[in-house]
Design a protein around this motif. Structure first.
Motif, PDB file in Angstrom:
ATOM      1  N   TYR A   1      37.886  44.215  16.011  1.00  0.00           N
ATOM      2  CA  TYR A   1      36.676  45.038  16.013  1.00  0.00           C
ATOM      3  C   TYR A   1      36.616  45.899  14.751  1.00  0.00           C
ATOM      4  O   TYR A   1      35.582  45.978  14.091  1.00  0.00           O
ATOM      5  N   LYS A   2      37.743  46.512  14.415  1.00  0.00           N
ATOM      6  CA  LYS A   2      37.797  47.411  13.253  1.00  0.00           C
ATOM      7  C   LYS A   2      37.517  46.685  11.941  1.00  0.00           C
ATOM      8  O   LYS A   2      36.976  47.271  11.011  1.00  0.00           O
ATOM      9  N   ILE A   3      37.889  45.416  11.852  1.00  0.00           N
ATOM     10  CA  ILE A   3      37.677  44.696  10.589  1.00  0.00           C
ATOM     11  C   ILE A   3      36.486  43.736  10.644  1.00  0.00           C
ATOM     12  O   ILE A   3      36.251  42.981   9.709  1.00  0.00           O
ATOM     13  N   GLY A   4      35.751  43.770  11.747  1.00  0.00           N
ATOM     14  CA  GLY A   4      34.528  42.984  11.837  1.00  0.00           C
ATOM     15  C   GLY A   4      34.689  41.523  12.207  1.00  0.00           C
ATOM     16  O   GLY A   4      33.808  40.714  11.946  1.00  0.00           O
ATOM     17  N   LYS A   5      35.821  41.164  12.801  1.00  0.00           N
ATOM     18  CA  LYS A   5      36.026  39.790  13.276  1.00  0.00           C
ATOM     19  C   LYS A   5      35.662  39.743  14.763  1.00  0.00           C
ATOM     20  O   LYS A   5      36.003  40.642  15.526  1.00  0.00           O
ATOM     21  N   PRO A   6      34.972  38.697  15.217  1.00  0.00           N
ATOM     22  CA  PRO A   6      34.590  38.622  16.627  1.00  0.00           C
ATOM     23  C   PRO A   6      35.772  38.279  17.526  1.00  0.00           C
ATOM     24  O   PRO A   6      36.734  37.636  17.105  1.00  0.00           O
ATOM     25  N   SER A   7      35.668  38.731  18.775  1.00  0.00           N
ATOM     26  CA  SER A   7      36.689  38.372  19.755  1.00  0.00           C
ATOM     27  C   SER A   7      36.009  38.077  21.087  1.00  0.00           C
ATOM     28  O   SER A   7      34.905  38.541  21.352  1.00  0.00           O
ATOM     29  N   LYS A   8      36.682  37.282  21.897  1.00  0.00           N
ATOM     30  CA  LYS A   8      36.171  36.921  23.209  1.00  0.00           C
ATOM     31  C   LYS A   8      37.306  37.100  24.203  1.00  0.00           C
ATOM     32  O   LYS A   8      38.437  36.673  23.940  1.00  0.00           O
ATOM     33  N   THR A   9      37.006  37.728  25.327  1.00  0.00           N
ATOM     34  CA  THR A   9      38.015  38.024  26.327  1.00  0.00           C
ATOM     35  C   THR A   9      37.802  37.174  27.573  1.00  0.00           C
ATOM     36  O   THR A   9      36.690  37.076  28.079  1.00  0.00           O
ATOM     37  N   PHE A  10      38.871  36.562  28.029  1.00  0.00           N
ATOM     38  CA  PHE A  10      38.860  35.802  29.271  1.00  0.00           C
ATOM     39  C   PHE A  10      39.852  36.465  30.224  1.00  0.00           C
ATOM     40  O   PHE A  10      41.061  36.300  30.081  1.00  0.00           O
ATOM     41  N   ILE A  11      39.336  37.220  31.172  1.00  0.00           N
ATOM     42  CA  ILE A  11      40.193  37.927  32.125  1.00  0.00           C
ATOM     43  C   ILE A  11      40.739  36.925  33.145  1.00  0.00           C
ATOM     44  O   ILE A  11      39.975  36.141  33.719  1.00  0.00           O
ATOM     45  N   ALA A  12      42.051  36.978  33.355  1.00  0.00           N
ATOM     46  CA  ALA A  12      42.683  36.092  34.333  1.00  0.00           C
ATOM     47  C   ALA A  12      42.192  36.452  35.734  1.00  0.00           C
ATOM     48  O   ALA A  12      42.012  37.623  36.058  1.00  0.00           O
ATOM     49  N   GLU A  13      41.990  35.452  36.540  1.00  0.00           N
ATOM     50  CA  GLU A  13      41.533  35.660  37.910  1.00  0.00           C
ATOM     51  C   GLU A  13      42.686  35.352  38.865  1.00  0.00           C
ATOM     52  O   GLU A  13      42.633  34.411  39.659  1.00  0.00           O
ATOM     53  N   TRP A  14      43.748  36.163  38.781  1.00  0.00           N
ATOM     54  CA  TRP A  14      44.961  35.902  39.548  1.00  0.00           C
ATOM     55  C   TRP A  14      44.703  35.917  41.045  1.00  0.00           C
ATOM     56  O   TRP A  14      45.243  35.092  41.780  1.00  0.00           O
ATOM     57  N   GLU A  15      43.896  36.868  41.531  1.00  0.00           N
ATOM     58  CA  GLU A  15      43.641  36.940  42.967  1.00  0.00           C
ATOM     59  C   GLU A  15      42.972  35.662  43.466  1.00  0.00           C
ATOM     60  O   GLU A  15      43.333  35.126  44.502  1.00  0.00           O
ATOM     61  N   ARG A  16      41.978  35.176  42.736  1.00  0.00           N
ATOM     62  CA  ARG A  16      41.294  33.948  43.130  1.00  0.00           C
ATOM     63  C   ARG A  16      42.257  32.768  43.102  1.00  0.00           C
ATOM     64  O   ARG A  16      42.286  31.948  44.015  1.00  0.00           O
ATOM     65  N   ARG A  17      43.075  32.697  42.062  1.00  0.00           N
ATOM     66  CA  ARG A  17      44.050  31.593  41.980  1.00  0.00           C
ATOM     67  C   ARG A  17      44.998  31.616  43.159  1.00  0.00           C
ATOM     68  O   ARG A  17      45.302  30.586  43.752  1.00  0.00           O
ATOM     69  N   ASN A  18      45.483  32.822  43.513  1.00  0.00           N
ATOM     70  CA  ASN A  18      46.429  32.931  44.626  1.00  0.00           C
ATOM     71  C   ASN A  18      45.767  32.567  45.954  1.00  0.00           C
ATOM     72  O   ASN A  18      46.397  31.992  46.827  1.00  0.00           O
ATOM     73  N   GLN A  19      44.491  32.891  46.108  1.00  0.00           N
ATOM     74  CA  GLN A  19      43.768  32.542  47.330  1.00  0.00           C
ATOM     75  C   GLN A  19      43.566  31.036  47.436  1.00  0.00           C
ATOM     76  O   GLN A  19      43.488  30.493  48.524  1.00  0.00           O
ATOM     77  N   GLU A  20      43.473  30.369  46.308  1.00  0.00           N
ATOM     78  CA  GLU A  20      43.285  28.915  46.302  1.00  0.00           C
ATOM     79  C   GLU A  20      44.603  28.161  46.470  1.00  0.00           C
ATOM     80  O   GLU A  20      44.610  26.940  46.463  1.00  0.00           O
ATOM     81  N   GLY A  21      45.696  28.885  46.584  1.00  0.00           N
ATOM     82  CA  GLY A  21      46.979  28.240  46.829  1.00  0.00           C
ATOM     83  C   GLY A  21      47.838  28.041  45.604  1.00  0.00           C
ATOM     84  O   GLY A  21      48.949  27.564  45.696  1.00  0.00           O
ATOM     85  N   ASP A  22      47.336  28.413  44.442  1.00  0.00           N
ATOM     86  CA  ASP A  22      48.155  28.337  43.228  1.00  0.00           C
ATOM     87  C   ASP A  22      49.074  29.543  43.214  1.00  0.00           C
ATOM     88  O   ASP A  22      48.746  30.594  43.723  1.00  0.00           O
ATOM     89  N   SER A  23      50.210  29.414  42.569  1.00  0.00           N
ATOM     90  CA  SER A  23      51.091  30.564  42.449  1.00  0.00           C
ATOM     91  C   SER A  23      51.085  31.057  41.015  1.00  0.00           C
ATOM     92  O   SER A  23      50.803  30.303  40.085  1.00  0.00           O
ATOM     93  N   GLU A  24      51.401  32.321  40.853  1.00  0.00           N
ATOM     94  CA  GLU A  24      51.422  32.945  39.527  1.00  0.00           C
ATOM     95  C   GLU A  24      52.730  32.652  38.813  1.00  0.00           C
ATOM     96  O   GLU A  24      52.901  32.930  37.650  1.00  0.00           O
TER      97      GLU A  24
END
Length: 79
Positions: A55-78
Motif C-alpha cells: 500500500y505504501k509503495i503503490g503496489k496492489p494487493s488482494k486478500t483471501f481470508i481463510a474460511e477455517w470454520e467452514r472447512r471444519n464443518q465440511e469435514g476437512d481438518s486444519e
C-alpha cells in the motif's frame, strides 16, 4: 506476476515489516519489480506487513481470508 505471501503469523508487525522490506527490495528485487499484485491470507504478522508495505509503495494487493470454520464443518481438518 502475482506474488503470494505465506509465512508464520508469529512475527510482530514491526519485525515483519522490516523482513518484508528487506526481502522484497533486496533479496527478491527482480521478482518484486515484475510483481503486478500481492496475494495474502490477511493474517497478522507477515501477511499484514506485506499488505501495508505494498500500500505504501503503490503496489496492489488482494486478500483471501481463510474460511477455517467452514472447512471444519465440511469435514476437512486444519492439520
Amino acid at each position: 506476476m502475482k506474488l503470494i505471501i505465506a509465512v508464520s503469523r508469529k512475527w510482530s508487525h514491526s519485525a515483519a515489516l522490516a523482513l518484508v522490506r528487506s526481502a522484497l527490495e533486496e533479496k527478491f528485487r527482480d521478482v518484486f519489480s515484475r510483481m503486478t499484485e500481492l496475494v495474502s491470507g490477511g493474517c497478522r504478522g507477515i501477511d499484514a506487513a506485506a499488505e501495508d508495505y505494498c500500500y505504501k509503495i503503490g503496489k496492489p494487493s488482494k486478500t483471501f481470508i481463510a474460511e477455517w470454520e467452514r472447512r471444519n464443518q465440511e469435514g476437512d481438518s486444519e492439520e
